[in-house]
Design a protein around this motif. Sequence first.
Motif, PDB file in Angstrom:
ATOM      1  N   THR A   2       0.846  -1.185   0.000  1.00  0.00           N
ATOM      2  CA  THR A   2       0.000   0.000   0.000  1.00  0.00           C
ATOM      3  C   THR A   2       0.880   1.232   0.000  1.00  0.00           C
ATOM      4  O   THR A   2       1.892   1.274   0.704  1.00  0.00           O
ATOM      5  CB  THR A   2      -0.895   0.025   1.258  1.00  0.00           C
ATOM      6  N   ARG A   4       0.811   5.665   0.168  1.00  0.00           N
ATOM      7  CA  ARG A   4      -0.007   6.813   0.549  1.00  0.00           C
ATOM      8  C   ARG A   4       0.634   8.080   0.011  1.00  0.00           C
ATOM      9  O   ARG A   4       1.863   8.205   0.023  1.00  0.00           O
ATOM     10  CB  ARG A   4      -0.108   6.926   2.064  1.00  0.00           C
ATOM     11  N   THR A   5      -0.192   8.986  -0.459  1.00  0.00           N
ATOM     12  CA  THR A   5       0.255  10.323  -0.814  1.00  0.00           C
ATOM     13  C   THR A   5      -0.671  11.312  -0.122  1.00  0.00           C
ATOM     14  O   THR A   5      -1.784  10.953   0.281  1.00  0.00           O
ATOM     15  CB  THR A   5       0.221  10.560  -2.343  1.00  0.00           C
ATOM     16  N   THR A  13       5.845  10.132  -1.341  1.00  0.00           N
ATOM     17  CA  THR A  13       5.119   8.858  -1.313  1.00  0.00           C
ATOM     18  C   THR A  13       5.557   8.100  -0.072  1.00  0.00           C
ATOM     19  O   THR A  13       6.735   8.076   0.262  1.00  0.00           O
ATOM     20  CB  THR A  13       5.440   8.018  -2.562  1.00  0.00           C
ATOM     21  N   TRP A  25      11.061   2.213  -8.150  1.00  0.00           N
ATOM     22  CA  TRP A  25      10.097   3.196  -8.628  1.00  0.00           C
ATOM     23  C   TRP A  25      10.734   4.164  -9.629  1.00  0.00           C
ATOM     24  O   TRP A  25      11.933   4.373  -9.625  1.00  0.00           O
ATOM     25  CB  TRP A  25       9.471   3.969  -7.467  1.00  0.00           C
ATOM     26  N   THR A  51       3.378  11.120 -12.308  1.00  0.00           N
ATOM     27  CA  THR A  51       2.966   9.730 -12.384  1.00  0.00           C
ATOM     28  C   THR A  51       4.133   8.832 -12.002  1.00  0.00           C
ATOM     29  O   THR A  51       5.201   8.911 -12.608  1.00  0.00           O
ATOM     30  CB  THR A  51       2.481   9.382 -13.805  1.00  0.00           C
ATOM     31  N   GLY A  75       2.704  -1.385 -10.109  1.00  0.00           N
ATOM     32  CA  GLY A  75       1.653  -0.427  -9.800  1.00  0.00           C
ATOM     33  C   GLY A  75       1.976   0.940 -10.369  1.00  0.00           C
ATOM     34  O   GLY A  75       3.112   1.209 -10.750  1.00  0.00           O
ATOM     35  N   THR A  76       0.974   1.782 -10.414  1.00  0.00           N
ATOM     36  CA  THR A  76       1.135   3.160 -10.864  1.00  0.00           C
ATOM     37  C   THR A  76       0.171   4.053 -10.084  1.00  0.00           C
ATOM     38  O   THR A  76      -0.916   3.607  -9.709  1.00  0.00           O
ATOM     39  CB  THR A  76       0.905   3.287 -12.387  1.00  0.00           C
ATOM     40  N   TRP A  77       0.570   5.280  -9.810  1.00  0.00           N
ATOM     41  CA  TRP A  77      -0.296   6.245  -9.134  1.00  0.00           C
ATOM     42  C   TRP A  77       0.229   7.643  -9.425  1.00  0.00           C
ATOM     43  O   TRP A  77       1.345   7.833  -9.888  1.00  0.00           O
ATOM     44  CB  TRP A  77      -0.374   5.990  -7.623  1.00  0.00           C
ATOM     45  N   ASN A  78      -0.613   8.615  -9.153  1.00  0.00           N
ATOM     46  CA  ASN A  78      -0.236  10.019  -9.334  1.00  0.00           C
ATOM     47  C   ASN A  78       0.090  10.632  -7.991  1.00  0.00           C
ATOM     48  O   ASN A  78      -0.676  10.509  -7.044  1.00  0.00           O
ATOM     49  CB  ASN A  78      -1.360  10.799 -10.005  1.00  0.00           C
TER      50      ASN A  78
END
Length: 80
Positions: A2, A4-5, A13, A25, A51, A75-78
């Motif tokens: 998991t 978190r931002t 991050t 990353w 991203t 995984g990927t997230w902004n």
Amino acid sequence: MTVRTDPEAPGITEFAEYCVCTVHWRNLTTGAAGAVSPSRFTGPVLTGSGTVVTVLTVNGLSDRVGVLTALPGAGTWNVP
């Protein structure tokens, strides 16, 4: 795993779970990259805003081979 931002902490991050793994990353927006092995003592990581993509690899545990089932992860997230 998991992550978190927080909009109040741009470019940061936090990898929120302990694992016997390494998270590699890369920020696709800035080109910044790194690796972290999440533990109880891992603090926030400066990934930069944009991203972020990751792949997760399991670190070697020669005394536990056969006890551990490992599936590759990505995984990927902004990040704000």
